[in-house]
Design a protein around this motif. Structure first.
Motif, short mmCIF file in Angstrom:
data_model
loop_
_atom_site.label_atom_id
_atom_site.label_comp_id
_atom_site.label_asym_id
_atom_site.label_seq_id
_atom_site.Cartn_x
_atom_site.Cartn_y
_atom_site.Cartn_z
N GLU A 281 0.94 3.60 2.23
CA GLU A 281 1.49 3.79 3.56
C GLU A 281 2.70 2.89 3.80
O GLU A 281 3.70 3.32 4.39
CB GLU A 281 0.42 3.51 4.62
CG GLU A 281 -0.75 4.48 4.62
CD GLU A 281 -0.31 5.90 4.95
OE1 GLU A 281 0.69 6.06 5.67
OE2 GLU A 281 -0.98 6.84 4.50
N GLN A 282 2.63 1.65 3.32
CA GLN A 282 3.76 0.74 3.46
C GLN A 282 4.95 1.23 2.66
O GLN A 282 6.09 1.15 3.12
CB GLN A 282 3.35 -0.66 3.00
CG GLN A 282 2.35 -1.35 3.94
CD GLN A 282 1.84 -2.66 3.38
OE1 GLN A 282 1.78 -2.87 2.17
NE2 GLN A 282 1.44 -3.56 4.28
N ARG B 26 3.16 12.46 -1.59
CA ARG B 26 3.94 11.97 -0.45
C ARG B 26 5.05 11.04 -0.91
O ARG B 26 6.18 11.09 -0.39
CB ARG B 26 3.03 11.25 0.54
CG ARG B 26 1.93 12.12 1.14
CD ARG B 26 1.00 11.26 1.97
NE ARG B 26 0.42 10.17 1.19
CZ ARG B 26 -0.21 9.13 1.73
NH1 ARG B 26 -0.35 9.02 3.03
NH2 ARG B 26 -0.71 8.18 0.94
N LEU C 84 5.68 4.31 1.96
CA LEU C 84 6.25 5.46 2.67
C LEU C 84 7.15 5.01 3.81
O LEU C 84 8.23 5.57 4.03
CB LEU C 84 5.12 6.36 3.20
CG LEU C 84 4.32 7.15 2.16
CD1 LEU C 84 3.13 7.84 2.82
CD2 LEU C 84 5.21 8.19 1.48
N ASN C 85 6.72 3.98 4.54
CA ASN C 85 7.54 3.46 5.62
C ASN C 85 8.83 2.82 5.10
O ASN C 85 9.90 2.95 5.71
CB ASN C 85 6.75 2.43 6.44
CG ASN C 85 5.63 3.07 7.24
OD1 ASN C 85 5.72 4.23 7.65
ND2 ASN C 85 4.55 2.33 7.47
N THR D 99 0.84 -1.20 0.00
CA THR D 99 0.00 0.00 0.00
C THR D 99 0.87 1.25 0.00
O THR D 99 2.10 1.18 0.20
CB THR D 99 -0.92 0.01 1.23
OG1 THR D 99 -0.10 0.11 2.41
CG2 THR D 99 -1.75 -1.26 1.30
#
Length: 481
Positions: free
Chosen positions: A218-219, A259, A221-222, A216
């Motif tokens: 979010e993943q 992002r 980005l991490n 995803t």
């Protein structure tokens, strides 16, 4: 303790009065290579300690080493074993004992703890504010176990005998060369559900996750955040490129998610910083054109900020990249970005970038006068000679743009503008002299900072920060006369 090592040592007193001394040593010259672990069972035969147990102790205690190493203490921590042990076998040789550690056996009432005395684990210790003395009594768990008849039956021993300490200290020296191999340590940690990974293994795993279609946003980005931390090391950044990671980062710059664009530019800029190998690979991969395109199009401020960082990292001390930067209209892109920035943050970064480019070329040219320099330096001088920066600065109007940063209220922004104006003076002198607003700004700023210098001198700072800014203003005014 042998050189280049930090050791953790624990002394275990059994109810029989015998002792175990456990030592865990970590080599400070290559932590990832060897971990030294020793068990000295001087006079008690009990359960043996494996590398698994010692590895667990090391993980629990290693974060205390840095703060405790080199500090002095007037007492020792003695952990009293609450499980019975058998008799042990001691050595025959004796060595002079340097200390005589005493362990106080707490009771149900508070009793005074003298300097140099230690207490069993789980005891309650307090500071008596009336007497200023430390006091100790049994803890809750101890009260449950240490009943009066049990204490009378088992008995206590308040101190170690010199013979016991002699044998323990002798055993420590005998076992200093006992090592636990890294692979064995990894196996033991795996049994503790702990995974030991090298940076290369971590980056390979992160790249696989980044390339997975199931990841995803979010993943991702991490993942990029973890990569940015790793690529600060020069070797890691180069390894990431050899793994094909640079291509994944450049793909992130083309993402529709702002992002991901920001994070990808951040990772790229960090990998490029002071890393010529990565700079060359990035330039060959078309990173410069991609970054300039992002700066020239409508993007959020935070994206442009990180992209500008990546551009500055790419061209710093890299004349061939600077030549490509100019030939692809880099100064024109920056001039438009400078005019559109009302917050002065991007303006300051741009001016700093220009200052670095001019200063680097000037320093290389001056060093070129030394006849003993090698051929690689001569090649660098040749490459810098092809960077036609002066003409581009005049053509794109930078002699009038940079002075605008003096209007900022931030001292740091003004300082960077003054430094850039000084290095640009040889090519912009005529523009400076005809710019009445620049002349007025310099006079006003000088008066303002002279007052601040007086305040610095009152505080005892004769050569403070504001005095340095006044020197920059004076130097620029001298050049303009």
């Amino acid at each position: 303790m042998y050189p280049g090592a930090v050791c953790l040592r624990g002394i275990n007193q059994r109810k029989t009065g015998k002792i175990d001394i456990i030592s865990v040593c970590v080599s400070t010259f290559g932590l990832t290579e060897t971990v030294t672990m020793k068990l000295i069972n001087s006079s008690a035969r009990g359960p043996s300690f494996t590398c698994l147990t010692l590895a667990f102790l090391l993980l629990l205690q290693c974060h205390h080493i840095a703060s405790d190493f080199g500090q002095k203490s007037d007492s020792a921590l003695i952990v009293v074993d609450n499980v019975g042990g058998g008799e042990g076998v001691g050595g025959d040789e004796e060595e002079e004992a340097m200390v005589n550690l005493k362990v106080v056996q707490p009771i149900e009432q508070w009793q005074t703890l003298k300097p140099g005395q230690a207490v069993p684990a789980g005891s309650h210790v307090r500071l008596n504010l009336q007497t200023g003395q430390r006091e100790v009594r049994l803890g809750e768990e101890q009260l449950k176990y240490w009943k009066q008849e049990h204490r009378e039956r088992e008995g206590t021993q308040s101190s170690f005998t010199p013979d016991e300490l002699k044998q323990a200290m002798k055993k420590i020296k005998e076992d200093l060369n006992t090592y636990c191999p890294l692979e064995e340590l990894k196996t033991d940690m795996a049994q503790l559900d702990l995974i030991v990974e090298t940076d290369v293994q971590i980056m390979r795993r992160l790249l696989d996750q980044l390339n997975s279609s199931n990841s995803t946003a979010e993943q991702r980005l991490n993942i990029l955040l973890e990569l940015e931390y790793l690529v600060h090391q020069v070797d890691n950044a180069q390894t990431l490129c050899s793994m094909g990671g640079l291509q994944f980062i450049l793909e992130g710059l083309n993402s529709s998610d702002f992002r991901l664009q920001e994070s990808s530019a951040f990772v790229l800029g960090s990998a490029l910083t002071s890393n010529p190998v990565v700079q060359v690979k990035a330039l060959e991969s078309g990173a410069l054109r991609m970054l300039l395109t992002i700066l020239a199009t409508a993007q959020p401020f935070r994206v442009k900020k990180k992209v500008l960082f990546a551009v500055a990292s790419l061209i710093r001390h890299f004349p061939y990249a600077q030549h490509n930067f100019l030939s692809h209209g880099g100064l024109q892109v920056l001039s438009e970005l400078f005019r559109a920035d009302g917050g002065r943050v991007l303006q300051t970064r741009i001016v700093t970038m220009l200052y670095d480019m001019i200063s680097q070329k000037e320093l290389i040219s001056q060093a070129g006068l030394d006849p003993v320099l090698d051929a690689s330096h001569e090649e660098r001088v040749r490459q810098y000679s092809q960077v036609s920066l002066e003409g581009e600065l005049l053509e794109k109007g930078w002699c009038s743009l940079v002075p605008q940063l003096l209007e900022s209220t931030e001292h740091d922004y003004r300082e960077k503008a003054l430094r850039a104006l000084l290095v640009m003076a040889p090519m912009c002198l005529d523009k400076y002299r005809s710019d009445s607003s620049l002349l007025g700004s310099l006079l006003s700023l000088r008066d303002q900072y002279l007052e601040m210098v007086q305040s610095e001198m009152i505080l005892g700072e004769e050569n403070g920060y504001f005095a340095e800014i006044v020197e920059l203003i004076d130097a620029l005014q001298v050049k303009m006369k």
